[in-house]
Write a protein that holds these residues in place. Structure first.
Motif, PDB file in Angstrom:
ATOM      1  N   GLY A 243     -32.253 -47.562 -13.888  1.00 29.36           N
ATOM      2  CA  GLY A 243     -30.957 -47.231 -14.519  1.00 29.36           C
ATOM      3  C   GLY A 243     -31.216 -46.334 -16.118  1.00 29.36           C
ATOM      4  O   GLY A 243     -30.453 -45.298 -16.832  1.00 29.36           O
ATOM      5  N   ARG A 244     -31.642 -47.464 -16.615  1.00 28.65           N
ATOM      6  CA  ARG A 244     -31.901 -46.826 -17.932  1.00 28.65           C
ATOM      7  C   ARG A 244     -32.668 -45.669 -18.385  1.00 28.65           C
ATOM      8  O   ARG A 244     -32.961 -44.688 -19.245  1.00 28.65           O
ATOM      9  N   GLU A 245     -33.952 -45.518 -17.103  1.00 28.36           N
ATOM     10  CA  GLU A 245     -34.624 -44.328 -17.531  1.00 28.36           C
ATOM     11  C   GLU A 245     -34.243 -42.787 -16.823  1.00 28.36           C
ATOM     12  O   GLU A 245     -34.028 -42.336 -17.274  1.00 28.36           O
ATOM     13  N   VAL A 246     -32.841 -43.540 -15.901  1.00 30.59           N
ATOM     14  CA  VAL A 246     -31.662 -42.079 -15.635  1.00 30.59           C
ATOM     15  C   VAL A 246     -31.463 -41.822 -17.158  1.00 30.59           C
ATOM     16  O   VAL A 246     -30.672 -40.554 -17.195  1.00 30.59           O
ATOM     17  N   ALA A 247     -30.548 -42.540 -17.974  1.00 32.75           N
ATOM     18  CA  ALA A 247     -29.890 -42.816 -19.050  1.00 32.75           C
ATOM     19  C   ALA A 247     -31.104 -41.641 -20.212  1.00 32.75           C
ATOM     20  O   ALA A 247     -30.149 -41.353 -20.777  1.00 32.75           O
ATOM     21  N   VAL A 248     -31.712 -41.984 -20.199  1.00 29.29           N
ATOM     22  CA  VAL A 248     -33.151 -41.020 -20.354  1.00 29.29           C
ATOM     23  C   VAL A 248     -33.254 -39.329 -19.859  1.00 29.29           C
ATOM     24  O   VAL A 248     -33.110 -38.952 -21.106  1.00 29.29           O
ATOM     25  N   GLY A 249     -33.386 -39.797 -18.980  1.00 25.50           N
ATOM     26  CA  GLY A 249     -33.822 -38.510 -18.837  1.00 25.50           C
ATOM     27  C   GLY A 249     -32.608 -37.413 -18.248  1.00 25.50           C
ATOM     28  O   GLY A 249     -32.958 -36.341 -17.751  1.00 25.50           O
ATOM     29  N   LEU A 250     -31.843 -37.819 -18.443  1.00 27.57           N
ATOM     30  CA  LEU A 250     -30.393 -37.028 -17.816  1.00 27.57           C
ATOM     31  C   LEU A 250     -30.416 -36.017 -18.993  1.00 27.57           C
ATOM     32  O   LEU A 250     -30.251 -34.927 -18.477  1.00 27.57           O
ATOM     33  N   PRO A 251     -30.122 -36.856 -19.838  1.00 24.68           N
ATOM     34  CA  PRO A 251     -30.359 -35.840 -21.208  1.00 24.68           C
ATOM     35  C   PRO A 251     -31.079 -34.412 -21.449  1.00 24.68           C
ATOM     36  O   PRO A 251     -30.516 -33.345 -22.229  1.00 24.68           O
ATOM     37  N   VAL A 252     -32.432 -34.774 -20.823  1.00 25.50           N
ATOM     38  CA  VAL A 252     -33.480 -33.974 -20.867  1.00 25.50           C
ATOM     39  C   VAL A 252     -33.295 -33.114 -20.219  1.00 25.50           C
ATOM     40  O   VAL A 252     -33.508 -31.225 -20.204  1.00 25.50           O
ATOM     41  N   ILE A 253     -32.891 -33.396 -19.145  1.00 22.67           N
ATOM     42  CA  ILE A 253     -31.807 -32.447 -17.812  1.00 22.67           C
ATOM     43  C   ILE A 253     -31.318 -31.509 -18.539  1.00 22.67           C
ATOM     44  O   ILE A 253     -31.231 -30.347 -18.129  1.00 22.67           O
ATOM     45  N   LEU A 254     -30.328 -32.397 -18.581  1.00 19.87           N
ATOM     46  CA  LEU A 254     -28.523 -31.013 -19.573  1.00 19.87           C
ATOM     47  C   LEU A 254     -28.994 -30.595 -20.032  1.00 19.87           C
ATOM     48  O   LEU A 254     -28.496 -29.128 -20.064  1.00 19.87           O
ATOM     49  N   GLY A 255     -30.229 -30.967 -20.905  1.00 20.19           N
ATOM     50  CA  GLY A 255     -30.426 -30.429 -22.580  1.00 20.19           C
ATOM     51  C   GLY A 255     -31.143 -28.816 -22.249  1.00 20.19           C
ATOM     52  O   GLY A 255     -30.904 -27.688 -22.565  1.00 20.19           O
ATOM     53  N   ALA A 256     -32.462 -29.380 -20.934  1.00 20.32           N
ATOM     54  CA  ALA A 256     -32.985 -27.976 -20.121  1.00 20.32           C
ATOM     55  C   ALA A 256     -31.992 -26.908 -20.084  1.00 20.32           C
ATOM     56  O   ALA A 256     -32.162 -25.145 -20.271  1.00 20.32           O
ATOM     57  N   ALA A 257     -31.219 -27.391 -18.864  1.00 19.68           N
ATOM     58  CA  ALA A 257     -30.563 -26.762 -18.148  1.00 19.68           C
ATOM     59  C   ALA A 257     -29.433 -25.573 -19.468  1.00 19.68           C
ATOM     60  O   ALA A 257     -29.154 -24.416 -19.177  1.00 19.68           O
ATOM     61  N   GLY A 258     -28.792 -26.586 -20.577  1.00 19.46           N
ATOM     62  CA  GLY A 258     -27.768 -25.548 -21.013  1.00 19.46           C
ATOM     63  C   GLY A 258     -29.026 -24.686 -21.935  1.00 19.46           C
ATOM     64  O   GLY A 258     -28.580 -23.789 -22.251  1.00 19.46           O
ATOM     65  N   LEU A 259     -29.725 -25.201 -22.554  1.00 19.39           N
ATOM     66  CA  LEU A 259     -30.219 -24.696 -23.673  1.00 19.39           C
ATOM     67  C   LEU A 259     -30.776 -22.798 -22.118  1.00 19.39           C
ATOM     68  O   LEU A 259     -30.955 -21.769 -22.631  1.00 19.39           O
TER      69      LEU A 259
END
Length: 382
Positions: A117-133
């Motif tokens: 769960g903690r890894e998902v919490a760290v990785g999700l912003p990276v995924i959404l950040g790349a998608a948004g950019l």
């Protein structure tokens, strides 16, 4: 807050063992490299084709570690995407478009499938950040493409959650089946141990009562006590190994090898069940006696229910000095193991055999039908 805390405390799912997944990953890597190279040579509409090829092929090795290091590969792949998109944004260029890069969707899927769960919490912003950019860089693509891309990304993550949940539920059912089998074995052993202890008490009382009039009586009583105590100790060792549940013991009589003939006769529908006993199968240890019956019962039930065009189900129980061997086979149509894995009944048979220090193998027969082979040691191991 409690729900958020429980999500963060979700442990990582163990990666599957074996070479099958590794081979599939190497095949995927080869397919992506070949596909990206073909796109580079055949497509005329690629933007910055060599950069697109380099990014696509350069990141494909991350799929090799997506199960064991899901967060790390997400950080590497989507972090690289952020760097590339920032460069394109500064250079006022459109985002890269290579169909072969679709494999990157495996990484968000793997994050939600395998990571904690903690890894998902760290990785999700990276995924959404790349998608948004990426949306900002390729803003001219239009709203339809934007919605479509985000839908595909969210679907990949949701699929990871669904597969994780389904496999978790199955694992819990398997563990429950194993626990139920342990409790059943403990119930079967309860009466036997109680019988031995009662015999010890009776012999001790008889020895004391006859000591004055029959001097040899105490020695005979001690011999019986020693024998009963040894058997009770062996059964207690088996009980300690399997008793994992506080469910009260069941005092109903337990079935054993002597009941196999009645089990075969009770099968009124389907192919006939033939039972062959070899060696001295009387007086088996209680745990082994009950295990033989349960394994045969489950195997015969499966054969009568699933064997196609079978004409007979053969049950053979052989005993030698150190072990009992159980074989149940049918002559139905040749079949292959089910793709979804073995059922809970088979899990119970394997669990019961392993708890007693033996083994149980289940699979297609050499020529036809299915075969169950179990080997149970007569001596109860610690």
């Amino acid at each position: 807050m409690s729900s958020l805390r429980s999500l963060l405390d979700e442990p990582r799912v163990p990666a599957p063992a074996g070479d099958g997944a590794r081979r599939r990953d190497w095949v995927l890597i080869a397919v992506v490299v070949v596909s990206a190279t073909l796109e580079l040579g055949l497509r005329d509409d690629l933007r910055l084709p060599w950069l697109a090829w380099l990014v696509t092929v350069g990141l494909v090795p991350t799929v090799r570690w997506r199960r064991t290091h899901p967060l790390r590969v997400v950080q590497i792949a989507f972090g690289a995407a952020i760097v590339v998109d920032l460069g394109l944004l500064v250079a006022d260029r459109s985002t890269l478009e290579m169909v072969s890069a679709v494999y990157l969707l495996l990484l968000p899927y793997s994050l939600f499938r395998w990571a904690s769960g903690r890894e998902v919490a760290v990785g999700l912003p990276v995924i959404l950040g790349a998608a948004g950019l990426g949306l900002v860089v390729d803003w001219e693509a239009g709203l339809d493409d934007t919605i479509g891309g985000m839908t595909v990304l969210i679907t990949a993550m949701a699929l990871g959650v669904a597969v994780r949940s389904q496999n978790g539920a199955r694992e819990r059912r398997l563990e429950q089946a194993k626990a139920d089998e342990r409790v059943e074995i403990a119930r079967e052993l309860h009466d036997t141990v109680a019988h031995h202890v009662s015999a010890i008490a009776i012999q001790a009382q008889a020895g004391r009562a006859l000591a004055a009039t029959a001097p040899a009586a105490p020695l005979e009583a001690l011999a019986v006590i020693e024998q009963e105590a040894s058997r009770a100790l062996a059964e207690m060792r088996a009980m300690v190994r399997v008793l994992r549940n506080p469910t009260p013991a069941d005092y109903a009589p337990q079935h054993g090898v002597s009941d196999l003939e009645r089990l075969a006769a009770a099968s009124s529908s389907g192919p006939p069940v033939r039972v062959t006993l070899s060696g001295d199968v009387e007086g088996l240890p209680a745990a082994v006696d009950a295990a033989v019956y349960r394994i045969v019962q489950e195997s015969v039930t499966n054969a009568l229910r699933h064997a196609t065009n079978a004409t007979a189900v053969d049950v053979r129980v052989d005993r030698d000095r150190s072990r009992v061997r159980v074989t149940v086979c049918d002559d139905g149509e040749p079949t292959t193991p089910p793709a979804a894995g073995r059922g809970f009944g088979i899990t119970g048979m394997v669990e019961r055999a392993e708890l007693l220090g033996g083994e149980c193998r289940v699979g297609p027969g050499a020529e036809r039908g299915w075969t169950v082979e179990a080997t149970l040691p007569l001596a109860v191991t610690r």
